[in-house]
Design an enzyme around this catalytic site. Structure first.
Site, PDB file in Angstrom:
ATOM      1  NE  ARG A 106      34.440  16.331 -14.000  1.00  0.00           N
ATOM      2  CZ  ARG A 106      35.072  17.494 -14.206  1.00  0.00           C
ATOM      3  NH1 ARG A 106      35.334  18.298 -13.196  1.00  0.00           N
ATOM      4  NH2 ARG A 106      35.413  17.856 -15.434  1.00  0.00           N
ATOM      5  CD  GLU A 154      28.595  19.160 -10.776  1.00  0.00           C
ATOM      6  OE1 GLU A 154      29.415  18.557 -10.059  1.00  0.00           O
ATOM      7  OE2 GLU A 154      28.914  19.910 -11.693  1.00  0.00           O
ATOM      8  CG  HIS A 207      31.549  22.047 -11.328  1.00  0.00           C
ATOM      9  ND1 HIS A 207      31.318  20.807 -11.862  1.00  0.00           N
ATOM     10  CD2 HIS A 207      32.852  22.319 -11.575  1.00  0.00           C
ATOM     11  CE1 HIS A 207      32.442  20.340 -12.415  1.00  0.00           C
ATOM     12  NE2 HIS A 207      33.375  21.247 -12.258  1.00  0.00           N
TER      13      HIS A 207
HETATM   14  C1  GLV Z   1      36.066  21.531 -14.774  1.00  0.00           C
HETATM   15  O1  GLV Z   1      35.438  20.972 -13.957  1.00  0.00           O
HETATM   16  C2  GLV Z   1      37.149  20.941 -15.512  1.00  0.00           C
HETATM   17  O2  GLV Z   1      37.353  19.711 -15.462  1.00  0.00           O
HETATM   18  O3  GLV Z   1      37.850  21.686 -16.214  1.00  0.00           O
END
Ligand code: GLV
Length: 321
Positions: free
Chosen positions: A240, A269, A287
């Site tokens: 993240r 983001e 992502h």
């Molecule tokens: C995607 O980013 C997830 O956390 O599954």
């Protein structure tokens, strides 16, 4: 059935079919663009369960809008930093996530970023696409080999371990930092050393982030940590964005404190820090960690199964609280 399931983002049909075959009539958003906040607050009214995506912030305001009958928030993601877990717990709302089904897809992307950034693949591709003249040369666009180099994994959960296995197959050695020593629990063949975060940063050639994003990991990697990394080292983030202080990363790259970065996630983001955009030694992808059709179908199916279990007063399969 009167149990009202609201699916707040567009999910693969596999998830919706499962709900329908189990006798539910999900009310599902059918647009790739996320709902606006006011659409979301309207959509959740009177829901018994929500199936949410990471683009939806589940906070006190949303829980109040949904109403006190709400029993479940089933996130279609392994990460759940979009959800205020304590607010849900305080209201007796169960939260679930989707671990396991996206482990390989995400580890593949981490490995891809490692290869891309060390071998300058984004930069090379940009040369070809620019149609500028180029010529094979003994010294042309040399990258950094990864064999016998140390991969430092921050957060040795399932995705960290799967990335480590891939790196091992490419000839790397593995170290990790984690809240606890899990050496006995991960594959013995990985031969992974448990280090403090500082030692991991000081000794690794590639540092790859795989820990959850929460208050304790916010800006876990900032100016001070980046300074500890080798000048020849690369930072990879498929977890993240907020785990890395993005401005500090830009400054470290500018100062040559690290050699490059491969990023699938961003602090704000979908905005990306302008200072990253024009750097050749940074690989930026939008992502895509879990973005394969099979993985997304499996995530939707698991989230739907969790909602069905909760509707039937059974234990959810992958609870968070
Ligand atoms: C995607 O980013 C997830 O956390 O599954």
């Amino acid at each position: 059935m009167s149990f009202r399931i609201v699916v707040t983002g567009k999910i693969p049909n596999a998830g919706l079919d499962l709900l329908r075959n189990a006798g539910f009539s999900p009310i599902a958003w059918n647009n790739d663009q996320p709902m606006t906040r006011s659409e979301l607050l309207n959509a959740v009214v009177s829901a018994d369960a929500l199936i949410t995506l990471i683009t939806e912030k589940v906070d006190e305001e949303l829980l109040v809008a949904a109403g006190s009958q709400l029993r479940a928030v089933c996130n279609v993601a392994v990460g759940f930093n979009n959800i205020d877990i304590s607010a849900c717990t305080a209201r007796g709302v169960r939260v679930t996530n989707t671990p396991g089904v996206l482990t390989d897809a995400t580890a593949d992307i981490a490995m891809a970023l490692i290869l891309m950034v060390t071998r300058r693949l984004g930069e090379g591709e940009r040369v070809i696409r620019s149609e500028d003249a180029w010529q094979w040369g003994m010294h042309y666009m040399l990258g950094a080999g990864i064999q016998k180099r140390q991969l430092g994994i921050i957060g040795m959960g399932a995705i960290g371990a799967a990335t480590a296995r891939r790196a091992k197959a490419f000839g790397m050695s593995v170290a990790y930092s984690s809240r606890r020593d899990v050496t006995g629990e991960i594959d013995r063949g990985l031969d992974a050393k448990h280090l403090s975060l500082d030692d991991l940063l000081l000794t690794s050639d590639i540092v790859s982030i795989h820990c959850p994003s929460n208050e304790s990991t916010h800006h876990l990697i900032g100016a001070e940590q980046l300074r500890k990394m080798k000048k020849s080292a690369f930072l990879i983030n498929t977890a993240r964005g907020p785990i890395v202080d993005e401005q500090a990363l830009v400054e470290a790259l500018e100062a040559g404190e690290i050699a490059g970065a491969g990023l699938d996630v961003f602090e704000f983001e979908p905005k990306v820090n302008f200072g990253l955009l024009n750097r050749q030694n940074v690989v930026l992808i939008p992502h895509l960690g879990s973005a394969t059709a099979e993985t997304r179908a499996a995530m939707a199916t698991l989230a739907a199964s969790n909602a069905i279990a909760i509707a039937n007063n059974q234990h959810p399969i992958t609870p968070v609280n």
